[in-house]
Structures are given as C-alpha cells and as structure tokens.
Enzyme design. Structure first.
Site, PDB file in Angstrom:
ATOM      1  N   ASP A 171      10.072 -56.062  -0.106  1.00  0.00           N
ATOM      2  CA  ASP A 171      10.591 -54.836  -0.693  1.00  0.00           C
ATOM      3  C   ASP A 171      11.235 -54.052   0.459  1.00  0.00           C
ATOM      4  O   ASP A 171      10.997 -54.332   1.636  1.00  0.00           O
ATOM      5  CB  ASP A 171       9.478 -54.023  -1.365  1.00  0.00           C
ATOM      6  CG  ASP A 171      10.058 -52.972  -2.322  1.00  0.00           C
ATOM      7  OD1 ASP A 171      11.298 -52.751  -2.309  1.00  0.00           O
ATOM      8  OD2 ASP A 171       9.284 -52.355  -3.077  1.00  0.00           O
TER       9      ASP A 171
HETATM   10  C1  BGC Z   1      11.709 -50.421  -4.637  1.00  0.00           C
HETATM   11  C2  BGC Z   1      12.186 -51.747  -5.181  1.00  0.00           C
HETATM   12  C3  BGC Z   1      13.684 -51.786  -5.150  1.00  0.00           C
HETATM   13  C4  BGC Z   1      14.155 -51.559  -3.727  1.00  0.00           C
HETATM   14  C5  BGC Z   1      15.660 -51.615  -3.559  1.00  0.00           C
HETATM   15  C6  BGC Z   1      12.335 -50.079  -3.293  1.00  0.00           C
HETATM   16  O1  BGC Z   1      12.095 -48.766  -2.944  1.00  0.00           O
HETATM   17  O2  BGC Z   1      10.322 -50.430  -4.515  1.00  0.00           O
HETATM   18  O3  BGC Z   1      11.700 -51.924  -6.477  1.00  0.00           O
HETATM   19  O4  BGC Z   1      14.148 -53.001  -5.648  1.00  0.00           O
HETATM   20  O5  BGC Z   1      13.721 -50.274  -3.311  1.00  0.00           O
HETATM   21  O6  BGC Z   1      16.265 -50.520  -4.123  1.00  0.00           O
END
Ligand code: BGC
Length: 785
Positions: A274
């Site tokens: 993530d």
């Molecule tokens: C989130 C993810 C997301 C990623 C990219 C993160 O803050 O937890 O779910 O895909 O950002 O935007």
C-alpha cells in the site's frame, strides 16, 4: 527469437498498429531484461517513481504522473529496455483519476458506482461481475492498467472508517463478492489489486498498528476472503496492508506473502505495498513484496545496501523484477492498446443505477412502500436528501460528473417536492460549505500540509435544520408523505466516532417531530439511510413507517432510490453485516480505538508505541466477529446479518440435501407468495456437531444464491453446494484445517435468524495440514464459548 518479439511488440506500440482488440502479441524477454539491468535500475524498478514531497526528493524519478493525471502511481519505466511505465489507479467504487487537465477542454469523469458495501448487499455475483466489467472498461479506455481494487477487509467493528469500501463481516461473502468484481474488471484485459492484505480493520494509526490475531482467527476470518478471491479470480496483483500482524509488517512478512499466498494458495501474480506501507525495503523484497509503491528513498537505499552487504540475495530482487515484468507484459499499455479516453459513460450510468437499487435494504415497511397512486407530493427532510452522498472519501472516492440527488430522482420519477423547502435546505447547505471552505483556507495559510490532509478527510456533515411544529404542520398539509434522509460520510485515515454511530440530537429531534406531526395529519414517514456503515436504529426505528437503507449509492443514487420507493424495482438487498443495538455490543468494541485523535497516523509515522488499540490491537474476540458472536452468545441485535425485506413474500419448500462425492448438494424451492415481483437471497449456514464444546460459532455461512426475478406465484429451485472440506475449522495445535466427524446441520435461511429449513448430513473426519506460521507474539485472553 524472443528479442525479435520485443522489437515487434514495441514497433506495434510506436506505430500504433496494434488494433483495439488485438490479442496479446508483444512479449518481454524477461530473462534478458533482468540480466541487462544494473542493481540501481532494479532497485528503482521495484520501488516505483516516487511522490514529490513524500518520497525523499532523490527518489522521485521521471515524470510518469502525467500518463494519466490523478492516477495513484506508475511503475518505473526502463527506457533503455523499452519497458514503459504502467499506470495504477484507484479504486473500489470506480476509477479515480483527475476529471480535468490543464489546457485541455476534454473532461475525464468516471462513473461513480455504488460503494463496495452496497454491492455486496446485492448478493448477486453476476451483477457484481457486470459492475466490475463496466469499471474495467473505464480503466482501459482512460489508459490505466491496474485498478487498485477491490477492498475486502473484514468489517470487524462497525466504526472502521473504511467499512464503506469493504464487503462484509463474513469472509465467504467478502471473498465471493471480490472474486466476481475481479473477474468483471479483468475481463477487459486490465488488472486489479485485491487489498489490503491483511487485517487492515481500523484506520487509527493504520501505518503502525499491530493487529494481534490468533492463527485460527487469521485463517478462518481475516485471510479466508482473500483465499477465495485469489483462487476464484486470479487477481493480477495483491496489495499488502499498512499494519503489522503479530509483530511483523504484512509487507515484510514472508509467511504471509510467500508461504500462505503463494505456496499454499498458488498465487502467481505481483504483490505490491500500500502507498508508503512498511519500512525496510530489503526486507520487503526478501519477503516477496515485489513492488513498493510509490517508493521512498530509504527503501531504494535499503535494497541497494542489502544486496551489496549480502543481506538481500540478488535472486530475491530478480524474482520481484521478473514478476513485475510479467505483469507489465499483460497490460494494455505494453500491448500498445490505443485507449479512447471515451468510455461508455452513458451505458455505465444505467449499470450503476440498477446495481445500486438492487443493493438497497428494506429494513421496515408498514404499508408505506412502494408509494401508491395517491403519493404525488413528497416532503423532503434531511441535508443529504438535497446533497446526496455518492460514496466515501479518500482513495475510494471517484471524480464523477454529477450526482443525482433525491430531489432530482423524485422529479425524474414524476413526483413533486416543495420548492420552498428546497430553497431553505440549499441555502443552509451552501452556507455550511462556505464556512468549511473558509476554515480550510485559513488552515492552508497556517499549515499547508495539514490543510492538504484535512481536505482528504471526510469532514463533518452539518447539523439538521429544525422546524417549528407549525412549519411542520403546514408542510404536512401540502405533502402526501414525508421522507427524511439521514446521512453519514466516512473515509480513509479516520475511524468513525461513537457519535457517528448514534443519531445526533438534531437528527433525533427531526425524526421525532416529523413522525409525530405527519402521523397526526394521517400521513406516513419514510426514513432513508444514505450511509457507508451501520448506525444505531433501536431507539428510533419504531417511529417511521418505513426504513430503507440506500447506502452511498453512487452517482445515480437519487434515481436508484426512487426506483425502489416507486416500486419500479422491488428491494432485494440483504445486510452483509449485523446492526448491533449499541456499538459496544460488538465483541470487537472492547478492543477498538474509540474516539482517538484522528491524525495520529500522520503525526506518528514509524513510531510503534504501546498504546492499546492505537499502537496494537488485541483481536480477543477471536473468530467471534459479527453474527458469529451475536448468534453464539445470544446477544440481541437491531437487524441481523442477512436480513432484508421485499415488497413481496417468499415461501420455502422441498428442502433437500444429497451427498455427492466430497460435496453436499442442498436444494430448496422458493416461491413468490406475494403480489409483486421480486428476488430472494437464499443463505446456507452450517452448524457443526457439538459446536459449543468445540468452541465454534453456532452458525457459519457456507453458500448463498439469489433467485431470478420471480413473478407472483412463480417458483425457482435453488441449488447450493458445500464441499466437505469447507466444513473445517482451523486447529492451531495440528496447524491444520480439520473437519470433525459427526452430524452437521445445514440451515437454509432468509437471514441468519430466519431459518426456513434445517437439514442434516454426516461428515467423515478429515485434516489438511498447512504451515504453522504467523503466531501471535503475545498471550491473549481469547473469547470462547
Ligand atoms: C490506500 C489504498 C490506495 C492507495 C493509493 C492508500 O492510502 O490505503 O487503498 O489504493 O492509497 O491511492
């Protein structure tokens, strides 16, 4: 020969001669590319291109962010090898990219589909697959390659801020829903990323929280949905979560990413972190986390230093480079697909409208719905009637072109509303928004970084306007029915507060007074819930005549709601989560961050302290999550798991069970015994022998099906299959999935509490050994029956 293919592939890319429907022809000679890369190239390749201001400046390489503006990230381009950057973009309710671009007249709006929770509440996997297919078409036509969705973490507690993106408190529903979604998206030849693997069940301090979970609860609850999705849909990528599990960051856990995901489940795709998840780049590579998004300088340094010092085997790095090259090879960008920037938004508006209506849940109906011929003028109360919430905030948001409010929906459906009330509400809402903007502007001047983060947060909804008894009486006289919408907004970074679960004072008064005065005037009241997660209902549900949970229903929300209110579509959604009486009734509430400082995660990055439920969370309720707890411990609920009414009624008959090889086949005939058309969700729970002694939940969902649209009097025989191996529980001592010998009950239900037929069959003992990994590093006081 392979080299020739690369050149052919890239020629296709350059001259644009790949036709839109061209089969995959371009291939990468992966071995050759890997052998031609320097250590630094490889380290860059696995960490992405960085994010200005957040990655450490010298980690930000090139400018691939303009490939599709607003996308969450890209991979690192290997220009010398003719390997392009591919685009990774959020998210679960539709593609999240910027809707406008500087100096460009064209717009790039995407369809805002219903939130994940609503989709799951349809229990209609072919429909979910259709929604996935529509989302995937937007991904492909806007030039993205991998959609960062679906999100299938378990709704462990009602207050998790991202529950709206998630599917269920039950891993079977979550896994099946995710698999259908992935199969739909990927049918377009673009990828998905099932996330957040695993146990990202709270937002408070999400980057540093250590989820302490028993091996059994991990296997049965928190990993099971991912296992189903991996096996049934082969997502191109898996995104590890931010949190630790039992002392180890998931993105640095070889036990999770290699042993369980790959060795046990046979996963062959790419694993990515993530955004900014985990810390130690070398350890993440070693663990098998192939791509660190969007990449940080320290991760780059750690990988390079790791290989140089021998701490990280270069073979591990090469393996991750290889997997990401394999991913890139499949993508439309590598295949030279000429995207149109013109997805079929019109067709997708129909898809979202219909799917949203199907996932709404009718909670109460005392002959108020559907609206009869006599209902023409609707008095609309509640801010969100006028400012409908399409979805949650953060990466689960979508830049949509419009949202159909309830006002628009009612007008489109041929109803009239009070223009006077509309003006009053719109003025009030606009004033509240202005005040918030002013607040943000002031903050931006004092603390720009904080203001940027706060903008990303859900914020608070304005209090409900109040009316005098005289005003209400006058409104009631002009209207045929009242509709009150209660709204909630939540999103990334924040868990919901207890106050968000309960009705606010202004909401409660509004409901009380409108119900009182309309009932005195002989008119009915419908409450509509425009929410992303469950709220308290016990204290007020007796007041209105009907309650419809509309969820956050996407950009066509108002139309979808009116399709249900008017009876154009009979509601057929059922809850994929329990609605507790009090928030504290959920067993997990004993160990959940309640009303904590919301931004602790942003201020506390990388600090692993010892504050309970912030720095670590003990999952002491163990496997007793959601209905598994309420049913096993006889705790009353407001609405049970699997509950949902219809405008018609259904009779169940001829329930049968047959053992066929290593599976049980259960069939039941469902007859529409009412006067309107409708679909019914049939749920199958199993109850293991001696479950109390064996410390197993009294009921566990093992299969479900939805009938077709049944006309009054029409029947359908539904067949459900349960494999004998699926009767197993996880035995930590044996480190195995174990089926206890004995007689199992197979309960066919319209909800977890509304059991229509009970069948039984015997099972022989069986055991499937798995690796003894991911043990908790503390002793916990686990809940037992
Ligand atoms: C989130 C993810 C997301 C990623 C990219 C993160 O803050 O937890 O779910 O895909 O950002 O935007």
């Amino acid at each position: 020969m392979k080299k020739q293919l690369i050149i052919l592939g890239m020629t296709a890319l350059i001259c644009g001669c790949a036709s839109n429907n061209a089969p995959t022809t371009a291939t990468i000679d992966v071995e050759e590319v890997v052998s031609g890369l320097s250590l630094e190239d490889k380290a860059h390749f696995v960490i992405g291109t960085g994010m200005v201001g957040f990655s450490g400046d010298d980690a930000v390489i090139g400018s691939t962010k303009d490939l599709v503006p607003g996308a969450a990230g890209t991979t690192y381009p290997l220009d010398s090898m003719q390997i392009p950057a591919i685009v990774l973009a959020d998210g679960p309710a539709g593609l999240r990219i910027d809707a406008t671009r500087e100096g460009d007249e064209q717009t790039y709006y995407c369809t805002h589909f219903p939130i994940g929770t609503l989709l799951a509440c349809t229990w209609n996997t072919p429909l979910i697959q259709e929604v996935g297919a529509a989302i995937g078409q937007e991904v492909k036509e806007y030039g993205a390659d991998v959609l960062l969705a679906p999100a299938l973490n378990i709704m462990r507690n009602p207050l998790c801020g991202r529950n709206f993106e998630y599917y269920s408190e039950d891993p079977f529903v979550a896994g099946k829903t995710a698999a259908a979604y992935v199969n739909g998206v990927q049918a377009n030849g673009v990828g998905t990323s099932i996330k957040h693997f695993a146990a990202n069940n709270q937002e408070t301090n999400r980057m540093n929280n250590d989820a302490k979970i028993s091996q059994r609860a991990l296997r049965e609850i928190y990993l099971k949905g991912f296992e189903i999705a991996v096996k049934e849909s082969q997502p191109w990528t898996v995104m590890t979560s931010y949190n630790y599990v039992n002392g180890i960051y998931t993105s640095e856990s070889k036990d999770l990413v290699q042993t369980i995901l790959r060795d046990e489940w046979g996963y062959e795709g790419t694993v990515m972190t993530d955004w900014f998840g985990g810390k130690d780049g070398a350890k993440q590579m070693w663990a098998g986390n192939d791509m660190l998004q969007p990449g940080k300088k320290e991760q780059f340094d750690s990988i390079v230093a790791g290989v140089q010092s021998g701490k990280l085997d270069v073979a591990d790095l090469d393996r991750s480079v290889t997997r990401t090259l394999n991913l890139i090879e499949k993508t439309p960008r590598y295949q030279g697909y000429k995207f149109s920037n013109k997805p079929d938004l019109k067709a997708h508006a129909d898809v979202t409208r219909q799917s949203a209506a199907e996932g709404m849940v009718l909670m109460k109906n005392e002959k108020a719905l559907p609206f009869g011929e006599n209902i023409k003028n609707v008095a609309l109360y509640g801010n969100t009637s006028y400012d409908f919430i399409a979805g949650g905030t953060g990466s689960g948001n979508v830049n949509h072109a419009y949202v159909i409010s309830l006002v628009d929906g009612l007008k489109n459906g041929g109803y009239t509303i009070s223009e006077e009330m509309k003006t009053a509400y719109e003025t009030y809402i606009a004033d509240c928004k202005k005040a918030r903007e002013k607040e943000l502007e002031e903050m931006a001047q004092k603390d720009p970084k904080n203001a940027m983060l706060v903008k990303f947060l859900p914020g608070t909804l304005p209090a409900e306007m109040q009316f005098t008894a005289e005003e209400l009486a006058a409104q009631a006289e002009k209207a045929d029915v009242a509709v009150i919408t209660i709204g909630r907004i939540s999103g990334e970074f924040l868990d919901r507060k207890v106050a968000d679960f309960n009705l606010s004072a202004s909401e409660r008064t509004l409901v009380e007074q409108v119900c009182d005065i309309y009932h005195k005037a002989g008119k009915q009241v419908v409450v509509l819930l425009n929410i992303g997660g469950v709220i308290e209902t016990t204290s007020w549900k007796a007041m209105p005549d009907a309650i419809l949970c509309a969820w956050q229903a996407g950009q066509e929300g108002g139309n979808s709601v009116v399709d249900v209110l008017s009876g154009k579509q009979s509601p057929s959604g059922k809850f994929t989560m329990t609605w507790p009486v009090a928030f504290t009734d959920a067993a997990s509430s004993k160990n959940f961050p309640i009303d904590q400082d919301p931004r602790i995660d942003m201020t506390n990055q990388g600090q692993k302290g010892d504050v309970k439920n912030v720095d670590y969370t003990l999952y002491e309720e163990d496997v007793y999550v959601g209905y598994r707890f309420f049913e096993s411990f006889n705790v009353p609920v407001s609405y049970p798991f699997g509950f949902g009414l219809s405008y018609t009624t259904f009779d169940y008959s001829d329930a049968k069970i047959a053992q066929k090889g290593d599976a049980y086949e259960i069939s039941v005939t469902v007859k529409n015994s009412g006067e309107r058309e409708g679909k019914e969700v049939v749920e199958l729970y199993i109850s293991a022998p001696d479950n109390k002694v064996a410390n197993k939940p009294v009921k566990e969902l093992k299969a479900f099906a939805k009938t077709k649209q049944l006309k009054p009097g029409e029947s359908e025989t539904v067949t459900l299959t349960v494999k004998a191996a699926d009767l197993a529980s996880f035995d930590e001592t044996a480190s195995a999935w174990v089926v206890d010998e004995g007689e199992y009950q197979f309960l066919i239900g319209a909800s977890v509490q509304d059991i229509k037929a009970t069948l039984s069959a015997t099972a022989k003992a069986q055991q499937t050994k798995v690796n003894d990994v991911m043990k908790p590093d503390v002793k916990m006081n686990l809940l037992k029956r």
